[in-house]
Motif scaffolding. Structure first.
Motif, PDB file in Angstrom:
ATOM      1  N   SER A 332       0.830  -1.204   0.000  1.00 19.28           N
ATOM      2  CA  SER A 332       0.000   0.000   0.000  1.00 19.28           C
ATOM      3  C   SER A 332       0.867   1.258   0.000  1.00 19.28           C
ATOM      4  O   SER A 332       2.008   1.251   0.460  1.00 19.28           O
ATOM      5  N   VAL A 333       0.288   2.347  -0.526  1.00 10.02           N
ATOM      6  CA  VAL A 333       0.987   3.631  -0.602  1.00 10.02           C
ATOM      7  C   VAL A 333       0.054   4.727  -0.103  1.00 10.02           C
ATOM      8  O   VAL A 333      -1.083   4.833  -0.562  1.00 10.02           O
ATOM      9  N   LEU A 334       0.536   5.522   0.847  1.00  9.42           N
ATOM     10  CA  LEU A 334      -0.155   6.728   1.291  1.00  9.42           C
ATOM     11  C   LEU A 334       0.688   7.911   0.846  1.00  9.42           C
ATOM     12  O   LEU A 334       1.821   8.079   1.278  1.00  9.42           O
ATOM     13  N   ALA A 335       0.125   8.735  -0.063  1.00  4.83           N
ATOM     14  CA  ALA A 335       0.894   9.827  -0.658  1.00  4.83           C
ATOM     15  C   ALA A 335       0.104  11.116  -0.565  1.00  4.83           C
ATOM     16  O   ALA A 335      -1.127  11.113  -0.670  1.00  4.83           O
ATOM     17  N   GLY A 336       0.809  12.239  -0.355  1.00  5.11           N
ATOM     18  CA  GLY A 336       0.075  13.489  -0.358  1.00  5.11           C
ATOM     19  C   GLY A 336       0.809  14.653   0.250  1.00  5.11           C
ATOM     20  O   GLY A 336       1.958  14.559   0.680  1.00  5.11           O
ATOM     21  N   VAL A 337       0.088  15.781   0.289  1.00  7.90           N
ATOM     22  CA  VAL A 337       0.608  17.051   0.782  1.00  7.90           C
ATOM     23  C   VAL A 337      -0.379  17.618   1.782  1.00  7.90           C
ATOM     24  O   VAL A 337      -1.586  17.621   1.538  1.00  7.90           O
ATOM     25  N   GLY A 338       0.135  18.113   2.901  1.00  7.47           N
ATOM     26  CA  GLY A 338      -0.702  18.827   3.841  1.00  7.47           C
ATOM     27  C   GLY A 338      -0.990  18.040   5.109  1.00  7.47           C
ATOM     28  O   GLY A 338      -0.483  16.944   5.332  1.00  7.47           O
ATOM     29  N   LEU A 339      -1.856  18.624   5.946  1.00 12.64           N
ATOM     30  CA  LEU A 339      -2.170  18.089   7.264  1.00 12.64           C
ATOM     31  C   LEU A 339      -3.150  16.932   7.141  1.00 12.64           C
ATOM     32  O   LEU A 339      -4.179  17.033   6.476  1.00 12.64           O
ATOM     33  N   LEU A 340      -2.836  15.829   7.824  1.00 10.94           N
ATOM     34  CA  LEU A 340      -3.598  14.595   7.675  1.00 10.94           C
ATOM     35  C   LEU A 340      -3.913  14.014   9.045  1.00 10.94           C
ATOM     36  O   LEU A 340      -3.048  13.939   9.922  1.00 10.94           O
ATOM     37  N   GLU A 341      -5.178  13.601   9.218  1.00  8.73           N
ATOM     38  CA  GLU A 341      -5.578  12.849  10.397  1.00  8.73           C
ATOM     39  C   GLU A 341      -5.660  11.388   9.997  1.00  8.73           C
ATOM     40  O   GLU A 341      -6.523  10.985   9.227  1.00  8.73           O
ATOM     41  N   LEU A 342      -4.754  10.585  10.525  1.00 11.65           N
ATOM     42  CA  LEU A 342      -4.619   9.220  10.041  1.00 11.65           C
ATOM     43  C   LEU A 342      -5.690   8.277  10.575  1.00 11.65           C
ATOM     44  O   LEU A 342      -6.248   7.478   9.854  1.00 11.65           O
ATOM     45  N   GLY A 343      -5.961   8.329  11.871  1.00 11.33           N
ATOM     46  CA  GLY A 343      -6.885   7.379  12.467  1.00 11.33           C
ATOM     47  C   GLY A 343      -6.217   6.055  12.797  1.00 11.33           C
ATOM     48  O   GLY A 343      -6.586   5.389  13.746  1.00 11.33           O
ATOM     49  N   ASN A 344      -5.207   5.646  12.014  1.00 10.78           N
ATOM     50  CA  ASN A 344      -4.502   4.390  12.256  1.00 10.78           C
ATOM     51  C   ASN A 344      -3.129   4.491  11.608  1.00 10.78           C
ATOM     52  O   ASN A 344      -3.017   4.811  10.431  1.00 10.78           O
ATOM     53  N   THR A 345      -2.077   4.217  12.374  1.00  8.96           N
ATOM     54  CA  THR A 345      -0.726   4.341  11.830  1.00  8.96           C
ATOM     55  C   THR A 345      -0.022   2.992  11.720  1.00  8.96           C
ATOM     56  O   THR A 345       1.190   2.938  11.630  1.00  8.96           O
ATOM     57  N   ASP A 346      -0.785   1.913  11.728  1.00  9.44           N
ATOM     58  CA  ASP A 346      -0.202   0.601  11.493  1.00  9.44           C
ATOM     59  C   ASP A 346      -0.137   0.386   9.985  1.00  9.44           C
ATOM     60  O   ASP A 346      -1.065  -0.128   9.369  1.00  9.44           O
ATOM     61  N   PHE A 347       0.972   0.771   9.376  1.00  8.05           N
ATOM     62  CA  PHE A 347       1.069   0.791   7.919  1.00  8.05           C
ATOM     63  C   PHE A 347       1.387  -0.572   7.309  1.00  8.05           C
ATOM     64  O   PHE A 347       1.388  -0.706   6.088  1.00  8.05           O
ATOM     65  N   ASN A 348       1.686  -1.551   8.130  1.00 12.97           N
ATOM     66  CA  ASN A 348       1.810  -2.934   7.665  1.00 12.97           C
ATOM     67  C   ASN A 348       2.811  -3.078   6.522  1.00 12.97           C
ATOM     68  O   ASN A 348       2.589  -3.825   5.574  1.00 12.97           O
ATOM     69  N   GLY A 349       3.901  -2.329   6.597  1.00 16.40           N
ATOM     70  CA  GLY A 349       4.941  -2.447   5.576  1.00 16.40           C
ATOM     71  C   GLY A 349       4.702  -1.641   4.330  1.00 16.40           C
ATOM     72  O   GLY A 349       5.442  -1.783   3.357  1.00 16.40           O
ATOM     73  N   GLY A 350       3.692  -0.771   4.329  1.00 17.12           N
ATOM     74  CA  GLY A 350       3.411   0.059   3.160  1.00 17.12           C
ATOM     75  C   GLY A 350       4.389   1.216   3.042  1.00 17.12           C
ATOM     76  O   GLY A 350       5.363   1.334   3.793  1.00 17.12           O
ATOM     77  N   SER A 351       4.127   2.097   2.077  1.00 12.27           N
ATOM     78  CA  SER A 351       5.019   3.218   1.796  1.00 12.27           C
ATOM     79  C   SER A 351       4.328   4.545   2.079  1.00 12.27           C
ATOM     80  O   SER A 351       3.137   4.695   1.794  1.00 12.27           O
ATOM     81  N   LEU A 352       5.083   5.496   2.601  1.00 11.46           N
ATOM     82  CA  LEU A 352       4.632   6.870   2.793  1.00 11.46           C
ATOM     83  C   LEU A 352       5.389   7.751   1.804  1.00 11.46           C
ATOM     84  O   LEU A 352       6.625   7.760   1.792  1.00 11.46           O
ATOM     85  N   PHE A 363       1.529  14.879   9.902  1.00 11.59           N
ATOM     86  CA  PHE A 363       0.672  13.984  10.661  1.00 11.59           C
ATOM     87  C   PHE A 363       0.175  14.683  11.916  1.00 11.59           C
ATOM     88  O   PHE A 363       0.977  15.138  12.740  1.00 11.59           O
ATOM     89  N   GLN A 364      -1.146  14.769  12.044  1.00  6.42           N
ATOM     90  CA  GLN A 364      -1.719  15.317  13.269  1.00  6.42           C
ATOM     91  C   GLN A 364      -1.637  14.302  14.397  1.00  6.42           C
ATOM     92  O   GLN A 364      -1.451  14.659  15.558  1.00  6.42           O
ATOM     93  N   ASP A 365      -1.786  13.012  14.040  1.00  8.06           N
ATOM     94  CA  ASP A 365      -1.759  11.948  15.040  1.00  8.06           C
ATOM     95  C   ASP A 365      -0.320  11.611  15.428  1.00  8.06           C
ATOM     96  O   ASP A 365       0.631  11.960  14.733  1.00  8.06           O
ATOM     97  N   ASN A 366      -0.181  10.883  16.535  1.00  9.84           N
ATOM     98  CA  ASN A 366       1.107  10.291  16.860  1.00  9.84           C
ATOM     99  C   ASN A 366       1.407   9.189  15.861  1.00  9.84           C
ATOM    100  O   ASN A 366       0.533   8.425  15.468  1.00  9.84           O
TER     101      ASN A 366
END
Length: 528
Positions: A332-352, A363-366
């Motif tokens: 999986s890939v999470l890509a973008g610009v700006g302030l983001l509320e993730l809700g879940n940061t368990d990326f399971n080996g994906g790419s940022l 990232f607004q979240d921890n």
């Protein structure tokens, strides 16, 4: 009673006999309401199958109400005039299962296009809707209300309304989807799209929209409502491995309403498959609601969006963009610009992937979890600048990068220079990156873990000649075991020096004393 039964049988026989096939000839002109344009020479009625298979234009005149039992076209141009309507019953066969099948057909609807059994458009058909397109989904056992296949395009203009009434067919089966795009098809929505729903819990869709095999849904309209979805709201797939990404682009209000029949809380608002993308642009609205009064997000607390492809976003506002709870699959890939509320940061080996080459992802979240940061360097003009570099910003107080790896890519012709520095991560963090991948020799780069920032520095080029085992600093052709070009060798620690072996096998450390005099002191043993 006998009279009524006889009358009923008579009526059914009349309908059966009168349900004939009328073929378009265009012998007189382009008008639907001229009997001379049809064979046999009569205007189609609500019990007639209509067939057209030429390159001719068929025009439903302004304010005229055309009807048919079924409609099949191939290569035609169909125009529904202002104030006009074309109503097609549910008369196609069980094999086709749609009221209308349009092949390589161009349609412009300026009035009402009403279908009682679904629409199948294929093979480079082009549909422009400036009026109303309505499917009553409760007649035929049609799995999909609007099906667009093989490079078919539908443009729903700013005045266009596309909607479906009833989410189950005549046998009570649930619709597979409201809309399906397949094999490079395009839906460009600039107007309104929605499915009507009833108050009964039994009235629901299995899926809202299916986008497959390089197809694209561009939503720029006034709104798009998917009501009463049980399994998946928007499913983006690429099952054939098409090199073109399947895409849903959201740049307007989008609401996905979950059906209350999902008692096991497994519904997913958006599913993003491999080589597929959900793109959300700044200012758009994404509402994932539950039940008829929309009290909150989808009931699935594990994942409301599931990603195996790419989720990208652009947020130019100071308010965090939220996607609810996201589940990240491998690749999986999470890509973008700006302030983001993730809700879940368990990326399971994906790419940022921050930025729009380059850009800043905040990232607004921890932050924590297993992921790879794909960071691009285009120059030294700072984070987010077109001639600068990508950056991750942590606003939270607790961010763990222990399971995060780094992959650096150089873009836009940038040539790194000795001493160039890049702040890749800004904000409070704990841990160190698990792995780094750099262009060229890894020894040319250094990671600095400073307070509230992780910084990358370009070092002097170090090269190893594998033929001679010579090491060069600043040169690609070292002529001695250690060859330094355009620089000095600096031994900072007091007492350190150069160790040399004499002909007798004794080793000496050559140093300099406080008077600047070179001294050679024998060692107890040579280095091993």
């Amino acid at each position: 009673m006998k009279v009524n039964l006889t009358l009923l049988l008579f009526v059914l026989c009349v309908i059966q006999v009168s349900a004939i096939t009328i073929t378009w000839t265009g012998a007189v002109d382009t008008d639907w309401d001229d009997a001379g344009n049809w064979s046999p020479s009569q205007i189609p009625t609500i019990t007639d199958h209509v067939v057209a298979s030429s390159t001719q234009t068929i025009n439903v005149p302004d304010n005229y109400n055309a009807v048919a039992y079924s409609l099949m076209t191939n290569g035609n141009t169909l125009i529904i005039g202002n104030g006009a309507s074309l109503t097609v019953e549910d008369g196609l066969t069980s094999t086709i299962q749609f009221s209308a099948k349009l092949t390589n057909t161009t349609v412009t609807n300026n009035g009402d296009f009403v279908l009682y059994g679904g629409l199948w458009a294929e093979q480079n058909s082009n549909i422009t809707n400036n009026g109303n397109m309505v499917v009553y989904g409760d007649r035929l056992n049609t799995p999909i209300n609007f099906f667009f296949d093989t490079n078919t395009t539908l443009i729903n203009s700013s005045t266009g309304i596309l909607r479906s009434i009833e989410n189950k067919d005549s046998a009570g089966n649930r619709k597979d989807a409201l809309i399906k795009l397949d094999n490079g098809s395009l839906f460009d929505n600039n107007g309104q799209v929605y499915n009507s729903y009833q108050s009964t819990l039994a009235d629901y869709l299995l899926k809202g929209v299916i986008i497959n095999n390089g197809s694209q849904f561009l939503h720029h309209g006034s709104f798009f409502n998917l009501n009463w979805v049980k399994n998946i709201g928007i499913e983006i797939l690429n099952s054939s491995g098409d090199p073109t990404k399947s895409l849903f682009e959201n740049n307007a209000p989008l609401r996905i309403r979950e059906s209350t029949v999902d008692t096991d809380n497994t519904s997913i608002a958006i599913y993003i498959g491999t080589n597929s993308e959900f793109k959300r642009l700044s200012g758009s609205v994404l509402g994932m609601t539950y039940g008829p009064i929309a009290p909150g997000g989808f009931s699935n607390t594990t994942k409301q969006i599931e990603i195996f492809g790419s989720l990208s976003y652009t947020n130019t506002t100071a308010t965090a963009m939220s996607f609810g709870v996201m589940g990240y699959g491998p690749g999986s890939v999470l890509a973008g610009v700006g302030l983001l509320e993730l809700g879940n940061t368990d990326f399971n080996g994906g790419s940022l992937v921050p930025g729009a080459s380059p850009g800043i992802m905040t990232f607004q979240d921890n932050y924590s979890g297993t992921a790879t940061l794909l960071m691009e360097l285009a120059g030294t003009s700072g984070a987010g600048d077109p001639a600068g570099h990508d950056q991750i910003v942590f606003q939270g107080a607790t961010n763990d990068i222990t399971n995060t790896s780094l992959d650096i890519e150089i873009i836009d012709g940038y040539v790194p220079q000795i001493g160039d520095e890049f702040v890749l991560i800004s904000g409070a963090y704990t841990g160190t990156l698990s792995e780094e991948t750099f262009p060229g020799m890894p020894s040319n780069w250094m990671i600095h873990y400073d307070a509230n920032e992780v910084k990358l520095e370009v070092l002097e080029e170090v090269n190893l000649d594998f033929n001679t085992n010579n090491v060069g600093i600043g040169t690609e052709t070292p002529v001695t075991k250690l060859h330094v070009k355009d620089g000095d060798v600096y031994l900072e620690s007091i007492g350190s020096g150069v160790i040399m072996k004499d002909a007798n096998g004794l080793c000496y450390r050559v140093t300099v004393n406080t008077s600047g005099v070179v001294e050679a002191n024998v060692l107890n043993a040579c280095p091993e």
